[in-house]
Design a protein around this motif. Structure first.
Motif, PDB file in Angstrom:
ATOM      1  N   ALA A   1      -8.083   5.417  -0.750  1.00 45.73           N
ATOM      2  CA  ALA A   1      -6.736   5.720  -1.243  1.00 45.73           C
ATOM      3  C   ALA A   1      -6.600   7.198  -1.592  1.00 45.73           C
ATOM      4  CB  ALA A   1      -6.420   4.854  -2.464  1.00 45.73           C
ATOM      5  N   ASP A   2      -7.619   7.718  -2.258  1.00 43.13           N
ATOM      6  CA  ASP A   2      -7.589   9.136  -2.627  1.00 43.13           C
ATOM      7  C   ASP A   2      -7.585  10.030  -1.392  1.00 43.13           C
ATOM      8  OD1 ASP A   2      -7.968  11.280  -4.793  1.00 43.13           O
ATOM      9  OD2 ASP A   2      -9.691  11.650  -3.471  1.00 43.13           O
ATOM     10  N   SER A   3      -8.368   9.675  -0.377  1.00 43.19           N
ATOM     11  CA  SER A   3      -8.453  10.500   0.830  1.00 43.19           C
ATOM     12  C   SER A   3      -7.149  10.527   1.614  1.00 43.19           C
ATOM     13  CB  SER A   3      -9.588   9.999   1.730  1.00 43.19           C
ATOM     14  OG  SER A   3      -9.262   8.743   2.308  1.00 43.19           O
ATOM     15  N   HIS A   4      -6.288   9.511   1.405  1.00 42.33           N
ATOM     16  CA  HIS A   4      -5.004   9.462   2.104  1.00 42.33           C
ATOM     17  C   HIS A   4      -3.847   9.952   1.222  1.00 42.33           C
ATOM     18  CE1 HIS A   4      -5.980   7.532   5.971  1.00 42.33           C
ATOM     19  NE2 HIS A   4      -6.999   7.022   5.312  1.00 42.33           N
ATOM     20  N   MET A  54      -2.715  -0.712   2.985  1.00 41.94           N
ATOM     21  CA  MET A  54      -3.337  -1.950   3.439  1.00 41.94           C
ATOM     22  C   MET A  54      -3.787  -1.834   4.892  1.00 41.94           C
ATOM     23  SD  MET A  54      -1.934  -5.891   3.291  1.00 41.94           S
ATOM     24  CE  MET A  54      -2.259  -6.113   1.550  1.00 41.94           C
ATOM     25  N   TYR A  55      -3.017  -1.142   5.703  1.00 45.23           N
ATOM     26  CA  TYR A  55      -3.378  -0.906   7.101  1.00 45.23           C
ATOM     27  C   TYR A  55      -4.682  -0.114   7.196  1.00 45.23           C
ATOM     28  CZ  TYR A  55      -3.126   1.516  11.647  1.00 45.23           C
ATOM     29  OH  TYR A  55      -3.410   2.062  12.878  1.00 45.23           O
ATOM     30  N   GLN A  56      -4.758   0.982   6.452  1.00 46.50           N
ATOM     31  CA  GLN A  56      -5.961   1.815   6.479  1.00 46.50           C
ATOM     32  C   GLN A  56      -7.161   1.072   5.903  1.00 46.50           C
ATOM     33  OE1 GLN A  56      -6.286   4.586   8.008  1.00 46.50           O
ATOM     34  NE2 GLN A  56      -4.147   5.169   8.369  1.00 46.50           N
ATOM     35  N   LEU A  57      -6.921   0.279   4.870  1.00 47.55           N
ATOM     36  CA  LEU A  57      -8.008  -0.473   4.240  1.00 47.55           C
ATOM     37  C   LEU A  57      -8.569  -1.519   5.207  1.00 47.55           C
ATOM     38  CD1 LEU A  57      -9.662  -1.068   1.694  1.00 47.55           C
ATOM     39  CD2 LEU A  57      -7.819  -2.566   0.929  1.00 47.55           C
ATOM     40  N   ALA A  71       6.458  -8.610   3.148  1.00 46.70           N
ATOM     41  CA  ALA A  71       6.980  -7.589   4.059  1.00 46.70           C
ATOM     42  C   ALA A  71       5.910  -6.556   4.406  1.00 46.70           C
ATOM     43  CB  ALA A  71       8.190  -6.907   3.434  1.00 46.70           C
ATOM     44  N   ILE A  72       5.119  -6.174   3.418  1.00 44.69           N
ATOM     45  CA  ILE A  72       4.038  -5.224   3.668  1.00 44.69           C
ATOM     46  C   ILE A  72       3.033  -5.811   4.639  1.00 44.69           C
ATOM     47  CG2 ILE A  72       2.018  -4.145   2.575  1.00 44.69           C
ATOM     48  CD1 ILE A  72       3.862  -3.677   0.109  1.00 44.69           C
ATOM     49  N   LEU A  73       2.667  -7.076   4.431  1.00 41.90           N
ATOM     50  CA  LEU A  73       1.724  -7.718   5.341  1.00 41.90           C
ATOM     51  C   LEU A  73       2.294  -7.793   6.753  1.00 41.90           C
ATOM     52  CD1 LEU A  73      -0.878  -9.164   5.952  1.00 41.90           C
ATOM     53  CD2 LEU A  73       0.112 -11.270   5.008  1.00 41.90           C
ATOM     54  N   TYR A  74       3.577  -8.102   6.870  1.00 42.67           N
ATOM     55  CA  TYR A  74       4.228  -8.119   8.185  1.00 42.67           C
ATOM     56  C   TYR A  74       4.130  -6.748   8.848  1.00 42.67           C
ATOM     57  CZ  TYR A  74       8.103  -7.669  11.490  1.00 42.67           C
ATOM     58  OH  TYR A  74       8.871  -7.388  12.589  1.00 42.67           O
TER      59      TYR A  74
END
Length: 368
Positions: free
Chosen positions: A297-300, A358-361, A98-101
């Motif tokens: 991750a920390d910056s977000h 995951m989107y930001q990465l 679902a996250i990947l979707y």
């Protein structure tokens, strides 16, 4: 369809490893509605592709999510519980998919990135040797310069909003161990006439247990001795697993297992068939990718957790052997319960965290 509804549909319709036909059809339908190019892979998997509007399209990031479920009868009691008797998403793969979707939905709407994004909805994550090997046998990345392969796993030891990382070797290799001990059975009262397969197997299991250390674990989880109170069976059977973080040690212990079986054969005058079925290699995270992801991750505003090596296995290790890779853990809350149990239920709030990170990465790596 939003991410939460996508997850609930998958959760309600779980399918076992390499049987994910309806799952793949549903994913294909949803991707088609978004206009995302995709094709079947490894029989019951889906490979999706989104081209960015800028840069070299051969430069590529691969996002991977496993889609299979487990042979567990669900006891969560939620309205969207499994409708498949004795099958349940007890490991959180419905969340991964679902996250990947959700990430694909956002990237397709914008396409404001360099290169190409590939997304794997991978079958057989719970299988051995696993769906990753079947994926790679089709060589789907041959035309691309792979900058990173990214995967995640839900983790009930982390709270929602926490993301865990481990640079370098993270998850262990795993092999399946199968032993058949053949003796001469008969009445327990006539021990001089029998070659006791049960005693020989018991000694074998105890000897195998001595191989356990900080860098190698070996366990026998299933024992079959189909005799009776006063009947010794001709044959016994046991099966277990071995995990390690070192390939040389892994090979050496396999040799030690074979030598130990020979010693037991001689000691009890029995025959032992040893069948070691090689499984997943170690998951080894690219150090630079990992540290950059931790900073991102920390910056977000996510809480970054340092994780130790874990003696669990994941077929994601096949990707990490070939490409720069990162496999991290997504917190779903301790109230979710334990994975691989009938009551495991990840906190739905973790979906938004997982999707955003995951989107930001993906964007961070593609636009680097």
């Amino acid at each position: 369809m939003n991410t939460e509804d996508f997850r609930k549909h998958l959760h309600s319709h779980p399918e076992l490893s390499f049987e994910e036909h309806s799952t793949a059809a549903f994913i294909s339908e949803q991707l088609s509605e978004l206009g995302i190019e995709h094709c079947p892979i490894a029989n019951t998997g889906i490979l999706a592709r989104i081209e960015g509007k800028r840069g070299n399209l051969n430069r590529c990031v691969v996002l991977r999510a496993d889609i299979d479920a487990m042979p567990i009868k669900e006891l969560t009691g939620v309205e969207w519980a499994s409708q498949s008797e004795g099958v349940m998403h007890g490991c959180g793969h419905d969340c991964h998919a679902a996250i990947l979707y959700g990430v694909l939905k956002r990237l397709q709407a914008e396409r404001d990135f360099e290169g190409t994004l590939l997304a794997l909805f991978q079958p057989g994550g719970e299988g051995n040797p696993g769906g990753a090997m079947a994926i790679l046998e089709e060589n789907p990345f041959k035309d691309y310069n792979i900058a990173a392969v990214i995967g995640e796993h839900v983790d009930a030891d982390l709270e929602v909003g926490e993301i865990g990382f481990c640079p370098g070797k993270f998850l262990a290799s795993e092999d399946e161990l199968h032993f058949t001990v053949k003796g001469v059975g008969g009445s327990a009262a006539t021990r001089s006439r029998i070659k006791d397969s049960v005693v020989a197997m018991s000694d074998l299991i105890l000897r195998l247990n001595t191989f356990n250390s900080d860098v190698c674990t070996l366990s026998v989880g299933k024992v079959v001795a189909d005799g009776a109170a006063d009947i010794i069976p001709d044959e016994c059977y046991c099966v277990g697993t071995m995990q390690s973080f070192d390939e040389r040690l892994r090979a050496r212990v396999k040799d030690m297992i074979a030598h130990t079986a020979e010693e037991i054969e001689y000691k009890y005058d029995v025959e032992i068939e040893v069948d070691i079925r090689s499984g997943h290699p170690c998951v080894e995270n690219d150090a630079q990718l990992t540290y950059e992801a931790m900073l991102l991750a920390d910056s977000h505003g996510f809480v970054v957790k340092d994780l130790e090596q874990r003696v669990t296995a994941e077929d994601f290790g096949y990707y990490s052997q070939l490409y720069p890779s990162l496999f991290y853990c997504l917190g779903v809350g301790r109230d979710s319960g334990r994975r691989h149990t009938a009551s495991f239920l990840p906190d739905e709030r973790a979906l938004a965290v997982g999707e955003e990170f995951m989107y930001q990465l993906a964007l961070n790596i593609l636009n680097k």
